[in-house]
Design a protein around this motif. Structure first.
Motif, short mmCIF file in Angstrom:
data_model
loop_
_atom_site.label_atom_id
_atom_site.label_comp_id
_atom_site.label_asym_id
_atom_site.label_seq_id
_atom_site.Cartn_x
_atom_site.Cartn_y
_atom_site.Cartn_z
N ALA A 80 0.81 -1.16 -0.09
CA ALA A 80 -0.13 -0.03 -0.04
C ALA A 80 0.88 1.18 0.00
O ALA A 80 2.06 1.25 0.44
N VAL A 81 0.47 2.48 -0.67
CA VAL A 81 1.21 3.30 -0.89
C VAL A 81 0.80 4.72 -0.05
O VAL A 81 -0.44 4.70 0.46
N ILE A 122 -5.63 3.54 -7.04
CA ILE A 122 -5.10 3.81 -5.75
C ILE A 122 -5.91 4.17 -4.75
O ILE A 122 -5.45 3.86 -3.29
N THR A 123 -6.97 4.44 -4.56
CA THR A 123 -7.89 4.59 -3.36
C THR A 123 -8.88 3.53 -3.21
O THR A 123 -9.85 3.65 -2.50
N LYS A 124 -8.76 2.37 -3.90
CA LYS A 124 -9.41 1.14 -3.50
C LYS A 124 -8.81 0.62 -2.05
O LYS A 124 -7.66 0.86 -1.92
N ARG A 125 -9.65 0.02 -1.49
CA ARG A 125 -9.18 -0.47 -0.30
C ARG A 125 -7.97 -1.49 -0.53
O ARG A 125 -8.00 -2.26 -1.41
N GLY A 126 -7.22 -1.39 0.32
CA GLY A 126 -6.00 -2.01 0.55
C GLY A 126 -4.83 -1.53 -0.40
O GLY A 126 -3.66 -2.05 -0.13
N ALA A 127 -5.07 -0.59 -1.39
CA ALA A 127 -4.05 0.26 -2.03
C ALA A 127 -3.36 1.17 -1.35
O ALA A 127 -2.29 1.51 -1.95
N TYR A 128 -4.08 1.78 -0.18
CA TYR A 128 -3.45 2.92 0.17
C TYR A 128 -3.38 2.73 1.83
O TYR A 128 -4.11 2.00 2.43
N LYS A 173 -12.62 9.05 3.75
CA LYS A 173 -11.29 7.90 3.74
C LYS A 173 -10.14 8.63 4.39
O LYS A 173 -9.29 8.07 4.65
N GLY A 174 -10.30 10.10 4.73
CA GLY A 174 -9.05 10.51 5.10
C GLY A 174 -8.07 10.69 4.15
O GLY A 174 -6.69 11.18 4.54
N ILE A 175 -8.30 10.70 2.91
CA ILE A 175 -7.34 11.06 1.93
C ILE A 175 -7.50 12.51 1.39
O ILE A 175 -8.64 12.95 1.09
N ARG A 176 -6.44 13.08 1.13
CA ARG A 176 -6.42 14.56 0.53
C ARG A 176 -6.09 14.43 -0.85
O ARG A 176 -5.13 13.59 -1.20
#
Lengths: 249, 72
Positions: A80-81, A122-128, A173-176
């Motif tokens: 995961a990135v 990359i915003t799929k579950r497990g990828a980040y 998801k806490g992604i910026r």
């Protein structure tokens, strides 16, 4: 800024801004995962990076269908990135009358559709990992009109608009998600623009607006790292201009 | 492509009436041959003839014939 062992994908890694971003990230301890079209250029870029563990992946971002398999391979092999920088792009200068659909589509594929596709993957579950930060390298070209830039400006405008919607959707998801909008920056892309500068008075007038002078790729890279880092943890859905003052006048 | 077809292509690019251009026409006499037209010519040479036209070569064109010769 602490990027120790952070895994950051950089698409367009062998370009001027992309390359400077990779080098800056590596210097701060990141593991850089580079995506590009030319194996030779990626290898050359790899040699410039401090540290170990960096990876290269070949992918022609103009072929959008090829992106998902590439990202899947990256996640499988690297895990995961923590971040993604979209620095891939073409800046083809072409008058409107010559901008037929196939040309427009080519620019949109590389500059915009590939950006959305990588973000989608990359915003799929497990990828980040928690706190994923996404930075797109857009352009001030999306903020004002300029001759012969219909395709380029449209693609960057699309990046800016979609960045805002993705920031809102991914915020839960806490992604910026943010963009950097460079002004005139010394790179091979702008060298192509400048090759025809003498053909146009408009180019000369536009250059004068950037009163702090031309940016270096490292100026843009520094801003990218800020938006990737925890220091910008409350910044999302925004565009940070790195333009030497161009858009202030 | 014949010379006539190439000239027709240039007339279309410059939005001129058919028959406006002759090989001996001086480019400096064509008002429509401005900076945008020159960019269009660069694209045309690449798209239609596979020729990369740089600024120096472009500056060297004085007549329509110079462009036709470059197209090949």
């Amino acid at each position: 800024m602490d990027f120790e062992n952070k895994k950051i994908i950089v698409a367009g890694a062998s370009g001027g801004i992309g390359g400077a971003t990779c080098e800056a990230l590596a210097a701060e301890g990141a593991v850089v995962i580079m995506i590009g079209r030319s194996e030779e250029k990626l290898r050359n870029q790899m040699e410039k990076l401090n540290g170990t563990g960096h990876r290269c992946y070949l992918c022609d971002l103009g072929i959008v269908d090829s992106i998902e398999p590439c990202i899947s391979q990256i996640i499988e092999e690297c895990g995961a990135v923590d971040g993604f920088v979209h620095s891939a792009g073409v800046g083809d200068v072409r008058p409107l009358k010559m901008s037929k659909y196939d040309f427009m589509l080519r620019v949109m594929n590389i500059n915009f559709f590939s950006y959305v596709e990588i973000v989608r993957c990359i915003t799929k579950r497990g990828a980040y990992k928690e706190g994923l930060s996404i930075v797109g390298v857009s352009s001030v070209g999306a903020q004002y009109g300029r001759q012969s830039r219909t395709a380029y400006s449209a693609s960057k405008g699309a990046m800016d608009s979609s960045m805002r919607t993705m920031a809102k959707e991914l915020g839960v998801k806490g992604i910026r998600v943010n963009n950097i909008a460079p002004g005139g920056t010394r790179s091979s892309m702008t060298a192509d623009f400048d090759a025809y500068a003498n053909l146009s008075d408009e180019n000369r007038l536009i250059a004068l607006r950037q009163y702090l002078g031309e940016c270096e790729p490292s100026d843009v890279a520094n801003a990218v790292l800020f938006l990737l880092s925890e220091k910008s943890r409350k910044i999302t859905g925004t565009i940070l201009n790195v333009d030497g003052g161009k858009m202030s006048c | 492509m014949t010379q006539e077809e190439k000239i027709a292509m240039l007339e279309d690019m410059l939005e001129l009436d058919g028959g406006s251009l002759k090989p001996e026409t001086a480019l400096c006499s064509i008002d429509e041959y401005d900076s945008m037209a020159k960019l269009s010519l660069i694209v045309l040479c690449d798209d239609e003839f596979g020729k990369k036209l740089n600024g120096e070569e472009l500056s060297g064109f004085k007549t329509v014939k110079d462009i036709l010769d470059f197209m090949g």
